[in-house]
Enzyme design. Structure first.
Site, PDB file in Angstrom:
ATOM      1  N   GLU A   1     -12.782  22.835  29.338  1.00 24.91           N
ATOM      2  CA  GLU A   1     -12.093  23.481  28.177  1.00 24.91           C
ATOM      3  C   GLU A   1     -11.879  22.638  27.008  1.00 24.91           C
ATOM      4  OE1 GLU A   1      -8.785  26.924  26.512  1.00 24.91           O
ATOM      5  OE2 GLU A   1      -8.913  26.378  28.660  1.00 24.91           O
TER       6      GLU A   1
ATOM      7  N   GLU B   1      -9.408  36.505  28.780  1.00 25.76           N
ATOM      8  CA  GLU B   1      -8.128  36.931  28.716  1.00 25.76           C
ATOM      9  C   GLU B   1      -7.627  37.899  27.694  1.00 25.76           C
ATOM     10  OE1 GLU B   1      -5.385  33.576  29.497  1.00 25.76           O
ATOM     11  OE2 GLU B   1      -6.207  33.290  31.613  1.00 25.76           O
TER      12      GLU B   1
ATOM     13  N   GLU C   1     -10.731  31.365  36.820  1.00 23.39           N
ATOM     14  CA  GLU C   1      -9.866  30.349  36.600  1.00 23.39           C
ATOM     15  C   GLU C   1      -8.789  30.528  37.979  1.00 23.39           C
ATOM     16  OE1 GLU C   1      -7.834  30.212  32.914  1.00 23.39           O
ATOM     17  OE2 GLU C   1      -9.375  30.567  31.778  1.00 23.39           O
TER      18      GLU C   1
END
Length: 499
Positions: free
Chosen positions: A27, A173, A292
């Protein structure tokens, strides 16, 4: 000395292990990209500015699949900022992690780097501040051969051939109030469904991952999954799970039992997927993407003191210890036990940010303790996951009951005639384990790898590599199989061959 038993029968299988189970994640946060994989001017940087020493460590892990570019960063990211001449790219404030993003590394640079480490890319599209149009344009830019605006723009940027990215994430998310563009399940489900339609119209070969709950502790957990799948079931192929664990209470027995939480999490999401399949009278099965997962807690307090709005802001730099490596081993075993439904998993993240690999700016790169079980599973855990019968003494902890001291999984690779048994001994005592092999009677032990340490808090630093595996495990063949001695609190890999 405690005693346990493991039975492996060639006829008893769980399912094929998708290589993407050993994926990871990069990321645009912290020092994952800048000063992690990318550091022009470093003595070991290649012509594109990427660190070759980091590349070699990633190749050692044999990471097949890397999620990009986020993460929370994704929900405020304009992918167009990261393509075209670098000198013309804007500097942006990243509100997710309070950094300044230079956009020096963008889509083409990252995809170029991924080829260097032999990894496919799991590309994610922004469904926070963006939506259908930006997503379909990115698919066209990356995957369409030529003859359209976005594909020809890619070619004008110097990238002639399409990338053919297969797996795409629909946001990140989105149930989290911390997320830029946070949505209700209904809002997200509708947007994800419509985005999925046009992405697949642009490239019918792609697979899509819908956002599940950010973690199993969310108030809307399971209700979120059901509502999202109500809208997206026929348009997506996977639903995501995210989970992180920590030893905040410094309770070793309870910490090592947290693999049971992952097992329950996977079973719960599988159940709601199958409920929606029945409700919709569908023949399609939704699989799971644990895109994740990791241990994350060491850096929480330190991160509060880091200056905001700098590039490569050093956050989430957890220094992992030996007990973290043991839990990672048990989590990997749990994933293998669900290989029939869990097809994708991404250790978050890969370099510097809650990562198995750490780097020093201008200096060296090194392996954290969690590097080793991840590497062993990735290298030796390809093939068919076996359904083992494990008998083990058990214990109760603060949050869990009937916790087996021995966690075990096995993977059979038929072509290579290789059988690998992975096991964690959570006991402080030696565990004598009888391993019965049915259908593998002629297999011989070629190696017994052990990761162990007297100090559960032992770490690896730049100049001190305390936690490393050895191949001196004690296991021997007998008439029915193997007698293995799992040393106290250890990660074990027993490799067998029929050749």
């Amino acid at each position: 000395m405690k005693k346990a038993g493991i039975t492996a029968d060639k006829e008893y299988i769980i399912g094929e292990v998708d290589k993407r189970m050993y994926g990871s994640f990069i990321e645009h946060m912290g020092r994952a990209v800048y000063e992690g994989i990318y550091e022009p001017g470093h003595p070991k940087a290649d012509k594109d500015g990427f660190r070759t020493d980091v590349q070699e460590l990633i190749k050692e892990l044999q990471v097949p699949f890397i999620r990009y570019p986020g993460g929370n960063f994704l929900s405020g990211y304009n992918w167009e900022d990261g393509v075209g001449p670098v000198k013309d790219r804007p500097r942006r404030l990243d509100l997710a992690w309070q950094t300044t993003e230079t956009n020096e590394v963008g889509t083409n640079e990252f995809l170029t780097w991924a080829k260097k480490v032999n990894a496919e890319v799991n590309m994610a599209v922004n469904l926070g501040t963006r939506g259908i149009d930006a997503a379909r344009n990115l698919v066209e830019y990356c995957n369409h051969p030529e003859g359209s605006y976005w594909s020809d723009l890619r070619k004008s940027h110097g990238y002639e051939k399409p990338y053919g990215i297969k797996t795409w994430c629909l946001g990140n998310e989105m149930d989290g109030p911390w997320q830029i563009g946070h949505k209700t399940a209904h809002e997200y489900g509708r947007l994800a469904a419509e985005t999925a339609k046009v992405m697949k119209w642009t490239d019918p070969t792609i697979e899509l991952v819908a956002c599940g709950s950010s973690n199993s502790g969310m108030p809307s957990f399971i209700e979120w999954e059901a509502e999202v799948l109500e809208h997206t079931y026929e348009h997506v192929d996977y639903i995501s799970l995210h989970t992180y664990y920590g030893n905040h209470e410094n309770d070793l027995e309870n910490y090592l039992a947290k693999s049971m939480d992952l097992d329950h999490f996977i079973k719960s999401v599988t159940a709601v997927c199958d409920y929606m399949k029945a409700k919709k009278r569908s023949k399609k099965t939704i699989h799971l993407s644990l895109d994740e997962w990791n241990v994350w807690y060491h850096s929480n307090e330190a991160d509060k003191k880091v200056e905001p709005w700098i590039t490569a802001r050093p956050i989430l730099e957890d220094i992992y210890n030996f007990e973290d490596a043991l839990l990672i081993g048990s989590l990997l075993i749990t994933m293998l036990q669900h290989a029939d439904r869990l097809k994708i998993a991404c250790l978050a993240q890969l370099v510097n940010v809650i990562a198995p690999i750490m780097t020093e700016k201008g200096g060296e790169a090194w392996r954290q303790p969690i590097f080793y079980p991840y590497m062993h599973a990735s290298v030796y855990g390809r093939g068919t996951s076996m359904k083992l019968l494990v008998t083990s003494p058990k214990y109760d902890s603060a949050d869990f009951t009937d916790v087996p001291y021995v966690d075990a999984a096995a993977v059979y690779h038929e072509e290579d005639e290789a059988l690998t048994i992975f096991a964690v001994n959570k006991s402080k005592e030696l565990m004598e384990t009888e391993i019965k092999l049915r259908g593998f009677e002629d297999y011989r032990i070629i190696e017994h790898i052990v990761l162990e340490h007297q100090d559960m808090k032992a770490t690896n630093q730049k100049n001190r590599k305390e936690v490393t595996p050895h191949s001196n495990g004690t296991s021997s063949a007998n008439a029915e199989g193997i007698t293995a001695h799992f040393t106290p609190l250890s990660w074990n890999v027993i490799r067998l061959s029929g050749k």
